[in-house]
Design an enzyme around this catalytic site. Sequence first.
Site, PDB file in Angstrom:
ATOM      1  N   ASN A 119      22.134  29.674  33.997  1.00 39.84           N
ATOM      2  CA  ASN A 119      23.202  28.668  33.982  1.00 39.84           C
ATOM      3  C   ASN A 119      24.286  29.179  34.915  1.00 39.84           C
ATOM      4  O   ASN A 119      25.031  30.094  34.563  1.00 39.84           O
ATOM      5  CB  ASN A 119      23.720  28.510  32.541  1.00 39.84           C
ATOM      6  CG  ASN A 119      24.939  27.609  32.478  1.00 39.84           C
ATOM      7  OD1 ASN A 119      25.298  26.940  33.448  1.00 39.84           O
ATOM      8  ND2 ASN A 119      25.589  27.588  31.319  1.00 39.84           N
TER       9      ASN A 119
ATOM     10  N   LYS B  46      26.888  27.749  35.950  1.00 44.67           N
ATOM     11  CA  LYS B  46      28.231  27.225  35.657  1.00 44.67           C
ATOM     12  C   LYS B  46      28.902  26.785  36.972  1.00 44.67           C
ATOM     13  O   LYS B  46      28.213  26.339  37.873  1.00 44.67           O
ATOM     14  CB  LYS B  46      29.044  28.263  34.871  1.00 44.67           C
ATOM     15  CG  LYS B  46      28.260  28.772  33.651  1.00 44.67           C
ATOM     16  CD  LYS B  46      29.070  29.540  32.678  1.00 44.67           C
ATOM     17  CE  LYS B  46      28.162  29.996  31.541  1.00 44.67           C
ATOM     18  NZ  LYS B  46      28.849  30.636  30.459  1.00 44.67           N
TER      19      LYS B  46
ATOM     20  N   HIS C 117      26.433  22.446  25.544  1.00 45.64           N
ATOM     21  CA  HIS C 117      26.898  23.811  25.829  1.00 45.64           C
ATOM     22  C   HIS C 117      28.304  23.989  25.241  1.00 45.64           C
ATOM     23  O   HIS C 117      29.109  23.060  25.275  1.00 45.64           O
ATOM     24  CB  HIS C 117      26.895  24.061  27.338  1.00 45.64           C
ATOM     25  CG  HIS C 117      27.137  25.504  27.659  1.00 45.64           C
ATOM     26  ND1 HIS C 117      28.388  26.057  27.625  1.00 45.64           N
ATOM     27  CD2 HIS C 117      26.279  26.519  27.963  1.00 45.64           C
ATOM     28  CE1 HIS C 117      28.296  27.353  27.914  1.00 45.64           C
ATOM     29  NE2 HIS C 117      27.027  27.651  28.117  1.00 45.64           N
TER      30      HIS C 117
ATOM     31  N   GLU D 286      30.906  25.303  26.287  1.00 35.62           N
ATOM     32  CA  GLU D 286      32.028  24.998  27.186  1.00 35.62           C
ATOM     33  C   GLU D 286      32.272  23.498  27.257  1.00 35.62           C
ATOM     34  O   GLU D 286      33.404  23.042  27.382  1.00 35.62           O
ATOM     35  CB  GLU D 286      31.773  25.615  28.573  1.00 35.62           C
ATOM     36  CG  GLU D 286      31.974  27.127  28.528  1.00 35.62           C
ATOM     37  CD  GLU D 286      31.070  27.928  29.445  1.00 35.62           C
ATOM     38  OE1 GLU D 286      30.576  27.375  30.444  1.00 35.62           O
ATOM     39  OE2 GLU D 286      30.861  29.126  29.142  1.00 35.62           O
TER      40      GLU D 286
ATOM     41  N   GLU E  80      23.375  29.767  21.186  1.00 36.85           N
ATOM     42  CA  GLU E  80      24.343  30.590  21.916  1.00 36.85           C
ATOM     43  C   GLU E  80      25.589  30.768  21.054  1.00 36.85           C
ATOM     44  O   GLU E  80      26.463  29.890  21.028  1.00 36.85           O
ATOM     45  CB  GLU E  80      24.749  29.897  23.223  1.00 36.85           C
ATOM     46  CG  GLU E  80      23.596  29.643  24.169  1.00 36.85           C
ATOM     47  CD  GLU E  80      24.074  29.465  25.590  1.00 36.85           C
ATOM     48  OE1 GLU E  80      23.639  30.233  26.449  1.00 36.85           O
ATOM     49  OE2 GLU E  80      24.901  28.570  25.844  1.00 36.85           O
TER      50      GLU E  80
ATOM     51  N   GLY F 175      29.726  35.157  27.685  1.00 34.93           N
ATOM     52  CA  GLY F 175      30.616  35.691  28.720  1.00 34.93           C
ATOM     53  C   GLY F 175      31.530  36.799  28.223  1.00 34.93           C
ATOM     54  O   GLY F 175      32.474  37.180  28.901  1.00 34.93           O
TER      55      GLY F 175
ATOM     56  N   SER G 276      25.569  36.691  26.753  1.00 38.11           N
ATOM     57  CA  SER G 276      25.548  38.065  27.280  1.00 38.11           C
ATOM     58  C   SER G 276      24.156  38.692  27.249  1.00 38.11           C
ATOM     59  O   SER G 276      24.000  39.887  26.978  1.00 38.11           O
ATOM     60  CB  SER G 276      26.564  38.947  26.546  1.00 38.11           C
ATOM     61  OG  SER G 276      27.862  38.417  26.723  1.00 38.11           O
TER      62      SER G 276
HETATM   63  P1  PGA Z   1      26.575  34.472  29.518  1.00 34.67           P
HETATM   64  O1  PGA Z   1      26.535  32.879  29.374  1.00 34.67           O
HETATM   65  O2  PGA Z   1      25.154  34.939  29.705  1.00 34.67           O
HETATM   66  O3  PGA Z   1      27.444  34.758  30.715  1.00 34.67           O
HETATM   67  O4  PGA Z   1      27.159  35.024  28.246  1.00 34.67           O
HETATM   68  C1  PGA Z   1      25.511  32.222  28.678  1.00 34.67           C
HETATM   69  C2  PGA Z   1      25.723  30.723  28.741  1.00 34.67           C
HETATM   70  O5  PGA Z   1      26.856  30.264  28.659  1.00 34.67           O
HETATM   71  O6  PGA Z   1      24.734  29.960  28.857  1.00 34.67           O
END
Ligand code: PGA
Length: 248
Positions: free
Chosen positions: A9, A11, A92, A94, A164, A170, A210
């Site tokens: 992803n 982003k 997601h 976000e 997640e 993140g 992560s």
């Molecule tokens: P990350 O993000 O691996 O940077 O923690 C995962 C995601 O948001 O899909």
Amino acid sequence: MRKKIVAGNWKMNLTSKEAVALNNACEQQIHQPKCDVYQFVPSLFIPLLNDANNFIQIGAQNGHPEKSGAYTGEISMYQLTEEGVRSVLIGHSERRHLFNEGDSFLKKKVDAALEQGITPFYCVGEQLEQRENDTHIETVVNQLTQGCFHLSEVDFEKMVIAYEPVWAIGTGKTASPEQANDMHAEIRNAIANQYSAQLAEKITILYGGSCKPSNASELFAKEHIDGGLIGGASLNADDFLQIINAIN
Ligand code: PGA
């Protein structure tokens, strides 16, 4: 045997040039992957990347449920299909938290994606407070119920689920393989209760938050973890390839 998947992803990262370079670097180094590989990219890059790949399937990070109309700044699931997109992220954290997307809107997206023949990668996950209050299972099952459990068994079978935990996205903090596996088992259990044990066994459930080369093997070795949804580490070809190679 459930389908194994590693999906990146990106982003809101990279320029077009960087996107092409990263995609090519990954494509050239993937040999006989033991899983399906996806990259969820900014929609701007989809026409640049979609035709070039043998291994990596290009997906969208978002899609609007309406086919067309006065939705400035949006791109519809219908428009994505016309560009050859076959997968989309929905729910997601976000989108849920920064863009206030609620369950009823996410449900419309799931329906619109399936109608267009696009596979929804439906994301669920609790916030830290919910884990600390011991309401994390209820939260995740509720997100599934609201967004997807209205589907017929035939349609639900087309879904991919990504767990997640919001506190792990993140942040560098990963759920332990046991915590992740336990939640995946709960998700499978909820699917079995809603539909059937047979269907629950077939659904691919990814872990995200992560996930990186140093922890991917341990996570992917768990019974209910069928691969990963990778944010930060998907922006580096070496890291992403190591995660793909961690699939057993
Ligand atoms: P990350 O993000 O691996 O940077 O923690 C995962 C995601 O948001 O899909």
